[in-house]
Design a protein around this motif. Structure first.
Motif, PDB file in Angstrom:
ATOM      1  N   UNK A  11      -3.740  25.542 -38.542  1.00 18.45           N
ATOM      2  CA  UNK A  11      -2.995  24.319 -38.781  1.00 18.45           C
ATOM      3  C   UNK A  11      -1.518  24.681 -38.828  1.00 18.45           C
ATOM      4  N   UNK A  12      -0.725  24.021 -37.975  1.00 15.01           N
ATOM      5  CA  UNK A  12       0.680  24.393 -37.840  1.00 15.01           C
ATOM      6  C   UNK A  12       1.446  24.244 -39.139  1.00 15.01           C
ATOM      7  N   UNK A 316       3.933  17.008 -47.437  1.00 10.71           N
ATOM      8  CA  UNK A 316       5.019  16.431 -46.641  1.00 10.71           C
ATOM      9  C   UNK A 316       5.102  17.102 -45.270  1.00 10.71           C
ATOM     10  N   UNK A 317       5.051  18.433 -45.254  1.00  8.81           N
ATOM     11  CA  UNK A 317       5.131  19.173 -43.990  1.00  8.81           C
ATOM     12  C   UNK A 317       3.948  18.841 -43.101  1.00  8.81           C
ATOM     13  N   UNK A 318       2.757  18.760 -43.695  1.00  8.43           N
ATOM     14  CA  UNK A 318       1.565  18.422 -42.906  1.00  8.43           C
ATOM     15  C   UNK A 318       1.684  17.033 -42.302  1.00  8.43           C
ATOM     16  N   UNK A 319       2.202  16.091 -43.074  1.00  7.60           N
ATOM     17  CA  UNK A 319       2.358  14.720 -42.579  1.00  7.60           C
ATOM     18  C   UNK A 319       3.316  14.682 -41.388  1.00  7.60           C
ATOM     19  N   UNK A 322       1.683  17.826 -38.466  1.00  4.62           N
ATOM     20  CA  UNK A 322       0.346  17.683 -37.901  1.00  4.62           C
ATOM     21  C   UNK A 322      -0.079  16.230 -37.705  1.00  4.62           C
ATOM     22  N   UNK A 323       0.227  15.404 -38.676  1.00  2.00           N
ATOM     23  CA  UNK A 323      -0.206  14.012 -38.545  1.00  2.00           C
ATOM     24  C   UNK A 323       0.711  13.203 -37.619  1.00  2.00           C
ATOM     25  N   UNK A 324       2.011  13.475 -37.679  1.00  2.00           N
ATOM     26  CA  UNK A 324       2.963  12.760 -36.829  1.00  2.00           C
ATOM     27  C   UNK A 324       3.298  13.528 -35.550  1.00  2.00           C
ATOM     28  N   UNK A 325       2.723  14.736 -35.413  1.00  3.02           N
ATOM     29  CA  UNK A 325       2.908  15.510 -34.186  1.00  3.02           C
ATOM     30  C   UNK A 325       4.321  16.013 -33.966  1.00  3.02           C
TER      31      UNK A 325
END
Length: 398
Positions: A11-12, A316-319, A322-325
């Motif tokens: 996961x980035x 926050x970073x994941x959102x 990864x979620x918003x690309x």
């Protein structure tokens, strides 16, 4: 809920969080070169109740070490490794970090005249040896070249340990454990935490029990309930349990994250992790009146508050990534997340060159806001150098 996905994923946002933490670590480690900067950026003294930005970086890194542990263990299990092989691999990685930490720590108190070399040369020789020993060489590298370099690295470290002198007069010391250093403390916490993750055998309840035990050890130690000399010797390198609690907390975060990730329930994942972060922050501030917040003393409040801050940052970073690309937004610091250890070591070379050549920047670039921009630019430059060296085949991977 298992401690890792069925198939190892990358996961980035985990790499990005590690990169951001390393950039901040290089940045705060360079603040010593500045003057007239806000106190909240720097380390808080041991006797003080509080923490600056610099006091958050180290626990965040320990937390990320824990986040990576379940993925690394899952990857090794997929390759066919059993628990004994994984255990030995954990010890090997931890021992490497201990060695690095000890050599860099002995450089801090080096008596240049008695040793025969100054601190800059000591650090350069040590770091070159680390690279020779633990570089992830390209597959087409001649095996004899690798053997020669590894042998040379071991030889240099042995010579350095033999000639090392610190202190002065009647208090002269040879190579010793003054303290374990940042890398050494990471090594101890990683070994204990990764072994616990391995033993949890995909059971998150067991991980929560481990977290509670080591958080409890941290609390009990500060409450004066663990004054026994043997116990203190055992838990001392583990931050009286606090450092291990940070690592296990990271492993729990990864576990929860992947549980909801596989169900494609991102909103629930974010809500659950933010709820845990809020609980940790609340507990941390509730315990503050008893022992305060202190990185140097590894107080329970510091452990809990920094855990909560890191979880929120990860969400926050994941959102974003990864979620918003939008992972591409962070490409300029990517080497700090993938070639992290090398990026940590590069400043030792830069500082040694600066001292050896007598080169320094004018005061205007070392003062106030301008100085802070200089240190930020320095951190980004180090990351760029790490990326370039990585492309050239220099990539430390324990």
């Amino acid at each position: 809920m298992s401690t890792a996905p069925a198939t190892p994923l990358r996961i980035s946002s985990i790499d990005i969080l590690r990169a951001l933490t390393m950039v901040l670590m290089i940045f705060v480690n360079d603040l010593w070169s500045l003057k007239d900067i806000p106190g909240w950026l720097e380390h808080t003294a041991a006797a003080e109740d509080g923490m600056g930005l610099a006091d958050i970086v180290f626990p965040a890194f320990l937390f990320i070490v824990g986040m990576s542990a379940p993925l690394a263990i899952a990857a090794r299990r997929k390759k066919g490794d059993n628990n004994q092989q994984i255990f030995l691999h954990i010890l090997e990685r931890g021992a490497a970090l201990l060695v690095m930490g000890l050599f860099l720590v002995n450089g801090e108190s080096l008596n240049a005249e008695a040793t025969g070399i100054n601190r800059g040369i000591w650090n350069v020789l040590s770091c070159l040896s680390f690279i020779a020993l633990w570089n992830a060489w390209p597959k087409d590298t001649n095996p004899w070249v690798k053997r020669i370099l590894k042998t040379a690295g071991i030889g240099v470290l042995l010579v350095l340990a033999f000639i090392c002198r610190s202190g002065s007069g009647d208090h002269m010391q040879r190579f010793a454990t003054h303290w374990w250093g940042i890398l050494g403390l990471i090594g101890w916490a990683y070994m204990a935490g990764a072994i616990l993750v391995m033993l949890a055998e995909k059971k998150i309840v067991v991980l929560w029990i481990f977290w509670a035990i080591f958080t409890g050890i941290c609390i009990a130690s500060h409450a004066g309930l663990l004054e026994n000399e043997i116990i203190q010797t055992l838990i001392g390198p583990l931050g009286s349990g606090g450092h291990v609690a940070l690592v296990v907390g990271g492993a729990i975060t990864t576990t929860i994250f992947f549980h909801y990730y596989q169900l494609n329930q991102h909103a629930k994942m974010m809500s659950f992790l933010l709820a845990i972060a809020a609980a940790m922050l609340a507990l941390g501030f509730a315990l503050r009146p008893y022992w305060g917040i202190s990185k140097i003393r590894v107080t329970p409040s510091w452990v809990l508050i920094c855990s909560g801050i890191t979880i929120v940052t990860f969400v926050v970073v994941n959102w974003i990534a990864d979620q918003k690309g939008k992972a591409g937004w962070f490409d300029f610091i990517k080497p700090a997340g993938t070639n992290t250890l090398l990026c940590y070591l590069i400043p030792y070379f830069v500082y040694a060159i600066a001292v050896a050549t007598g080169w320094s920047l004018p005061d205007v670039l070392l003062t106030g806001a301008v100085g802070l921009l200089k240190s930020l630019a320095f951190a980004l430059l180090i990351v760029s150098i790490g990326g370039l060296l990585g492309r050239l085949g220099v990539k430390l991977k324990l």
